[in-house]
Every structure is written in structure tokens, then in C-alpha cells.
Design a protein around this motif. Structure first.
Motif, PDB file in Angstrom:
ATOM      1  N   GLN A  81      44.419  42.667  42.040  1.00  0.00           N
ATOM      2  CA  GLN A  81      43.198  42.327  41.328  1.00  0.00           C
ATOM      3  C   GLN A  81      43.373  42.751  39.882  1.00  0.00           C
ATOM      4  N   SER A 101      39.184  37.885  34.697  1.00  0.00           N
ATOM      5  CA  SER A 101      39.827  38.464  35.881  1.00  0.00           C
ATOM      6  C   SER A 101      40.567  37.393  36.670  1.00  0.00           C
ATOM      7  N   ASN A 109      41.637  42.887  36.228  1.00  0.00           N
ATOM      8  CA  ASN A 109      40.397  42.809  35.452  1.00  0.00           C
ATOM      9  C   ASN A 109      40.667  43.129  33.987  1.00  0.00           C
ATOM     10  N   SER A 110      39.713  42.794  33.143  1.00  0.00           N
ATOM     11  CA  SER A 110      39.835  43.076  31.706  1.00  0.00           C
ATOM     12  C   SER A 110      41.187  42.620  31.171  1.00  0.00           C
ATOM     13  N   LEU A 111      41.546  41.406  31.505  1.00  0.00           N
ATOM     14  CA  LEU A 111      42.863  40.897  31.116  1.00  0.00           C
ATOM     15  C   LEU A 111      42.975  40.756  29.604  1.00  0.00           C
ATOM     16  N   ARG A 161      42.741  48.963  35.139  1.00  0.00           N
ATOM     17  CA  ARG A 161      42.368  47.541  35.047  1.00  0.00           C
ATOM     18  C   ARG A 161      42.831  46.750  36.264  1.00  0.00           C
ATOM     19  N   ARG A 166      42.861  37.269  40.666  1.00  0.00           N
ATOM     20  CA  ARG A 166      43.404  37.989  41.815  1.00  0.00           C
ATOM     21  C   ARG A 166      44.637  37.251  42.306  1.00  0.00           C
TER      22      ARG A 166
END
Length: 124
Positions: A82, A17, A84-86, A67, A19
Motif C-alpha cells: 500500500q 495512493s 500513500n502520499s506518493l 508512507r 496498492r
């Protein structure tokens, strides 16, 4: 006139993740649509997410829906992405942008103010 400065990019492993932040100066985000875009090498700049002034409605590209999350802190005049789960496919330079409210929030050409971009690299 609005000046935008992104930060928060970096190198992360797949599944991780990050940001991103985009701080505005000169004027507040009030009465602007704000968007996140990204551009990978050799590809066109593409829409990632946007928030519409007035309604506060959020919009996401299908590739990031579920995501990525777009949020705003009006007190800090800052927006966030933000992520996530890149995935390796998310590797790109990410830009925030602002435009006066109206149509075309998915089109880069609709935006009049741009930040300098921040690099996001996702390793497999």
C-alpha cells in the motif's frame, strides 16, 4: 519454484495512493522472505520493503517509511504494498521477489524469484 505476478501499478498524481499486489503460484510464500524493490530509469534496483519468514518482521527503506505498508494474505498467497502520499520520486517499475530465509533481505542479488514488474508513475 515460485512464480510471481505483480499488478496494481498505474498513473497517479502526487499525494495519491496505489496498492500493488503480488500473487505467488507454484509454491506458497511460506518459508520465503518476500521483498519489494523498484527501479527507476537509469538507476539501480533498490530495496523498498521486505517481510522475513518466521519472525514476520517488516523492514522499510527510509525513503518510504511511514508512507508505504507491506502486508500479506496467506489465504490468497498474495502480498501487497500500500503506497500513500506518493511523490514523483517514487516513479519506477516495482518488483516483488522471494528468497529462502537468511541474510541479505535488502540486496536484490539475494533473491532468486522475481516478478515481471509493474509500472508506477507519479505526476507532479
Amino acid at each position: 519454484q515460485v512464480q510471481l505476478v505483480e499488478s496494481g501499478g498505474g498513473l497517479v498524481q502526487a499525494g495519491g495512493s496505489l496498492r500493488l499486489s503480488c500473487a505467488a503460484s507454484g509454491r506458497t510464500f511460506s518459508s520465503y522472505d518476500v521483498g519489494w524493490f523498484r527501479q527507476a530509469p537509469g538507476k539501480e534496483r533498490e530495496f523498498v520493503a521486505a517481510i522475513r519468514w518466521g519472525t514476520g518482521n517488516l523492514y522499510y527503506a527510509d525513503s518510504v517509511k511511514g508512507r508505504f505498508t507491506f502486508s500479506m494474505d496467506n489465504a490468497k498467497n498474495t502480498v501487497y504494498l500500500q503506497m500513500n502520499s506518493l511523490e514523483p520520486e517514487d516513479t519506477a517499475v516495482y518488483f516483488c521477489a522471494a528468497k529462502t530465509s537468511g541474510i541479505g533481505y535488502r540486496r536484490p542479488s539475494s533473491y532468486m524469484y522475481w516478478g515481471q514488474g509493474t509500472q508506477v508513475t507519479v505526476s507532479s
